[in-house]
Every structure is written in structure tokens, then in C-alpha cells.
Enzyme design. Structure first.
Site, PDB file in Angstrom:
ATOM      1  N   PHE A  64       0.795  -1.285   0.496  1.00  0.00           N
ATOM      2  CA  PHE A  64       0.039  -0.097  -0.245  1.00  0.00           C
ATOM      3  C   PHE A  64       0.853   1.446   0.128  1.00  0.00           C
ATOM      4  O   PHE A  64       1.960   1.470   0.603  1.00  0.00           O
ATOM      5  CB  PHE A  64      -1.015  -0.028   1.044  1.00  0.00           C
ATOM      6  CG  PHE A  64      -1.889   0.517   1.181  1.00  0.00           C
ATOM      7  CD1 PHE A  64      -3.425   1.027   0.979  1.00  0.00           C
ATOM      8  CD2 PHE A  64      -1.585   2.834   1.616  1.00  0.00           C
ATOM      9  CE1 PHE A  64      -3.834   1.921   0.587  1.00  0.00           C
ATOM     10  CE2 PHE A  64      -2.755   3.813   1.857  1.00  0.00           C
ATOM     11  CZ  PHE A  64      -3.485   3.403   0.740  1.00  0.00           C
TER      12      PHE A  64
ATOM     13  N   ASP B 202       9.158   2.676   1.500  1.00  0.00           N
ATOM     14  CA  ASP B 202       8.108   3.046   1.787  1.00  0.00           C
ATOM     15  C   ASP B 202       8.247   3.260   2.990  1.00  0.00           C
ATOM     16  O   ASP B 202       7.291   2.182   3.833  1.00  0.00           O
ATOM     17  CB  ASP B 202       6.572   2.729   0.636  1.00  0.00           C
ATOM     18  CG  ASP B 202       6.168   3.541   1.578  1.00  0.00           C
ATOM     19  OD1 ASP B 202       5.526   3.773   2.255  1.00  0.00           O
ATOM     20  OD2 ASP B 202       4.496   3.475   0.875  1.00  0.00           O
TER      21      ASP B 202
ATOM     22  N   LYS C  34       3.149  10.123   7.985  1.00  0.00           N
ATOM     23  CA  LYS C  34       2.423  10.094   9.481  1.00  0.00           C
ATOM     24  C   LYS C  34       3.712  10.451  10.865  1.00  0.00           C
ATOM     25  O   LYS C  34       2.815  11.393  11.228  1.00  0.00           O
ATOM     26  CB  LYS C  34       2.402   8.209   9.234  1.00  0.00           C
ATOM     27  CG  LYS C  34       1.388   8.131   8.155  1.00  0.00           C
ATOM     28  CD  LYS C  34       0.818   6.532   7.978  1.00  0.00           C
ATOM     29  CE  LYS C  34       0.658   5.414   7.382  1.00  0.00           C
ATOM     30  NZ  LYS C  34      -1.314   6.707   7.146  1.00  0.00           N
TER      31      LYS C  34
END
Length: 460
Positions: free
Chosen positions: A185, A272, A301
Site C-alpha cells: 500500500f 516506503d 505519518k
């Protein structure tokens, strides 16, 4: 669902929580337990006369699906937060063990909030004509903790934008063929969605980027086969642990093999770390466990400190060269804004001062061990496996329905967790590194009660 307008006592923007898998219904919410070492002022439930109908506003201006999901989740709107707690408009508070990995420092960390306030009072947004000192300082602070050699930082506004920047950087190097992993993702903007291996999200927007290949995760042989067919023109994008993929942890040595294969076949390696980085796995970055240095690393995040959205792409001098030479090749009006960079700088400094990474490692081991003990009576039946690293923990169930049932059971008892977008049978825990013993005890007790209730209902 109604909510009070912000006041001087408790201000905040109403927002919903992410919904569970379809086909579940939610019980009414109950009160959460005591504070974890944080003094929490009493929260007054707003009077009906001064509350607004948030569901109605969602229906009219945001979307019916989100409005319906808000009702399923118990009908609350969140209006205030601090530490490990989120407060709803009806006066209840919820222990946050979710937050999609954003709140490694908890909600509204004082140092980050102070830095953002100070920046707002002096220079909130830049003209983009002159140099921006806060961006330079934030880049320096972040680069001090990236793998050796990843000294160049490109700030953006979200994780998906970081992925987009990496894909464009790869194109600038002639790497037009992208290899991603099944279950991975990387975001939902068009380029990021092209490498997010989930047909549910991809199909409505096809055709996406061309020449994107999916290979199995934790399968060096499959990756090598794909690389051999795309020698010197491939970009590989991968996560150290697949968060949305259900907390899938590869076998030891996998990341090192990926690095070696990329070198052998002339591929650009993008790791990532948007969810796994910033201490989430008990190390600054997931690649640190094997000493892997990618060409490009994505952060987000936790980089925001839970206050202002920001993400980043860090790269080696060689990889970053096209963007370094031409500062207008890839730009954004709000990227590297002084407000966001002040938050990132304060976050890195707070993590250094508070030893957040080591705390995440120690707390993560405690949480994982305790969650496994709570789930043990249900293994072989309701629960298939509990796995995790640091403060990224997944509970895999035997059935999809169990995730929605347990998520709603926990909410009804005052605890927030996440489901996994790319793995419908996995409930995901991403608690802050500031969780204290009383909050952890409350979570474990609540989890045991929720499991018992959900198991009984599903058996019936």
C-alpha cells in the site's frame, strides 16, 4: 450525530473515524477508562441548543457513505485530543490504539504544538521566493537519522505525495518500469494507486500508470525474475513491513536480498517507510534492522508529530540529482511550508530528547507479548495469529466478519483500533510510544472483554 462548536475550553475540528468492513453493525458506545498519567479536565456534553448536526453536513457536503459509516461507528464526532485520548462531542473519551500510525508521540505533543504556535505567530506560510530556514533545519534534523547517504530531503504534504515524488524521480532516471509487491500500500493518488496492489481501489480508475508489475512479497526469486526482464529500467517500491497488508513481516534477510538484486539489475530501490518509519518498528526505520540503504526512502505519518500533516522523500545525492539540479522540476505550493516543517523539526527533536525509538521497541515487545496472551484462548478458532514489530501489531482472524465485530466491540468500550485496508482479516494496533501502564492495562482488559463478547456472538 451533533457536535459543539469549538470553545476556549475544548477546541478542535470534528472528524470521523475510519469504518469497519461492510456488513457490520455497531453497538452503542460506552465510557472509556481512566487516564494514563495525564490530567484530563472534565468534558461537558454539549447542550442540544448549541450543537450542530454533523451527520447532516456530511450527507449534504462530504458524502452519504461517510455519513452512514459515522452512524455505524457509534454516532460520535471527535472534538478534542491529548496524549493517548480522543474526546467525543457527547463527553466520552476513547483510548487511541489506532490513528493509522500517525501518533507515535501521542496527540498534541506539547513541544510540537508550541513550535507550530510559534511559527504561526511569526511566519506561517512562505512566499516561495526566498530560502526557507525552517525547511532547511527540518531537512538537516531528518537527514541525521536516515540511513547513511540519504542526505537530500524533499518535503511534501502527505504520504501519497511522497510516493508520487519518488515515482517521478525514478522517471527522471529513466526507470519507467515499476515493480511493486502484492499486498503493498503506497497511497491512492493516481501514481501511488498504480503501485498499491488492491483491485478494489484500482479498478474504478483504470487505466493507471503503464508498465507496473506486481510480485509476491517476501519472494526474492519472483523479484529477480521481474528485474531480469527489465534490466536498467526498473524502479522497485517496497515496505519493510506491510502495514495495510496486514502487518506482514518478511523473513530475516529479505530486504538485504532486495537491495542486492536492485544493484545487480540496475534498479532504483524505493523503500516506503511512511507507516513503518519514525520509530514505529522500534528502530528509526524498518531498513535499519538489516542495515539496508535504499536509493530513496519515504517518510510520513509520525513525521507530523500528530499535529500538522507533512511527509518527505529522502534520497542519496545520486538519486536526487535531477531534482537537485532543477528546483522547479517537481514543486508544490504548500510543500515544505514553514508550519509543517516546524512540526517536523520539533518532532525529531522531541524523539531524540525522549528516546522515543527505544521506548517504542520496549513498549512494543510488552504489548505484543500481552496481546498474544489475551488472544491465546482463541487461537485455532477465532484468532489465527498475532504478529508485530515495535508498535505495529496485527491480529489475524479466521473470518473477515471478526474484524468488524471486534472493532465495534472495542469502540463500544472506549478503545479505538484500525482495520487493514489490504487485509480484511487483520485488526491493526498502532499505539503511541507514550502509553503508560494504566492505559495499557485498560486496553488489555478491554480487548479480553471484546474478544469474549465477539466470540460468543459469532458462535451463536
Amino acid at each position: 450525530m451533533t457536535v459543539s462548536p469549538p470553545s476556549t475550553e475544548a477546541s478542535g475540528s470534528p472528524a470521523g473515524t475510519a469504518g469497519p468492513p461492510a456488513g457490520t453493525t455497531g453497538p452503542s458506545a460506552g465510557a472509556a477508562g481512566p487516564s494514563a498519567g495525564t490530567s484530563v479536565p472534565p468534558t461537558r456534553a454539549a447542550e442540544p441548543s448549541d450543537r450542530i448536526d454533523v451527520v447532516d453536513l456530511y450527507l449534504k457536503h462530504i458524502g452519504s457513505g461517510r455519513a452512514v459509516m459515522g452512524r455505524v461507528m457509534g454516532g460520535m464526532a471527535e472534538v478534542r485530543s491529548e496524549g493517548v485520548w480522543i474526546h467525543a462531542d457527547d463527553g466520552r473519551r476513547f483510548l487511541d490504539f489506532g490513528g493509522y500510525g500517525v501518533f507515535i508521540l501521542g496527540h498534541r505533543h506539547p513541544a510540537v504544538v508550541e513550535a507550530v504556535h510559534r511559527q504561526i505567530d511569526t511566519h506561517p506560510l512562505a512566499s516561495r521566493v526566498f530560502l526557507e530556514p525552517v525547511a532547511a533545519l527540518a531537512a538537516q534534523a531528518l537527514a541525521a537519522h536516515t540511513p547513511p547517504g540519504l542526505d537530500y530531503v524533499h518535503f511534501v504534504n502527505s504520504g501519497a505525495e511522497a510516493t508520487e515524488a519518488a515515482l517521478k524521480l525514478a522517471r527522471a532516471h529513466g526507470r519507467t518500469s515499476v515493480i511493486t509487491t502484492r499486498g503493498g500500500f503506497h497511497g491512492k493518488t493516481l501514481g501511488a494507486l498504480s503501485v498499491t496492489a488492491n483491485a478494489t481501489y484500482q479498478t474504478p480508475f483504470q487505466p493507471l500508470l503503464p508498465d507496473v508489475t506486481q510480485v509476491p512479497y517476501d519472494d526474492p526469486a519472483g523479484l529477480e525474475q521481474a528485474l531480469a526482464a527489465r534490466r536498467d529500467r526498473a524502479c522497485v517500491i517496497i515496505e519493510p513491513v506491510q502495514g495495510e497488508g496486514g502487518v506482514r513481516i518478511p523473513r530475516p534477510g529479505y530486504l538485504s536480498q532486495v537491495r542486492a538484486l536492485c544493484r545487480a539489475y540496475g534498479a532504483l530501490l524505493v523503500v516506503d517507510e511512511i507507516q513503518t518509519g519514525m520509530g514505529r518498528l522500534g528502530t528509526w526505520w524498518g531498513v535499519d534492522a538489516e542495515g539496508v540503504r535504499p536509493d530513496v526512502l519515504l517518510a510520513g505519518k509520525g513525521l507530523s508529530g500528530g499535529v500538522v500533516p507533512i511527509a518527505a522523500m529522502a534520497a542519496t545525492a545520486e538519486a536526487y540529482a535531477p531534482f537537485s539540479r532543477d528546483p522547479y522540476l517537481h514543486t508544490s505550493t504548500f510543500g515544505a511550508s514553514p508550519i509543517a516543517c516546524a512540526a517536523a523539526l520539533a518532532t525529531v527533536r522531541a524523539m531524540e530528547e525522549e528516546n522515543t525509538v527505544a521506548r517504542a521497541a520496549a513498549l512494543g515487545l510488552r504489548v505484543l507479548t500481552a496481546v498474544r496472551a489475551v488472544c491465546a484462548p482463541y487461537e485455532g478458532g477465532l484468532v489465527r495469529e498475532v504478529r508485530g514489530r515495535g508498535l505495529l501489531i496485527g491480529i489475524e482472524f479466521a473470518e473477515d466478519q471478526a474484524v468488524g465485530e471486534l472493532l465495534l466491540e472495542l469502540i463500544s468500550r472506549g478503545v479505538l483500533v484500525n482495520h487493514s485496508l489490504n487485509s480484511t482479516r487483520v485488526l491493526r494496533l498502532t499505539p503511541p510510544a507514550v502509553v503508560e501502564d494504566s492505559a495499557l492495562d485498560l486496553f488489555l482488559t478491554t480487548l479480553a472483554e471484546a474478544l469474549h463478547s465477539a466470540a460468543g456472538r459469532m458462535a451463536g
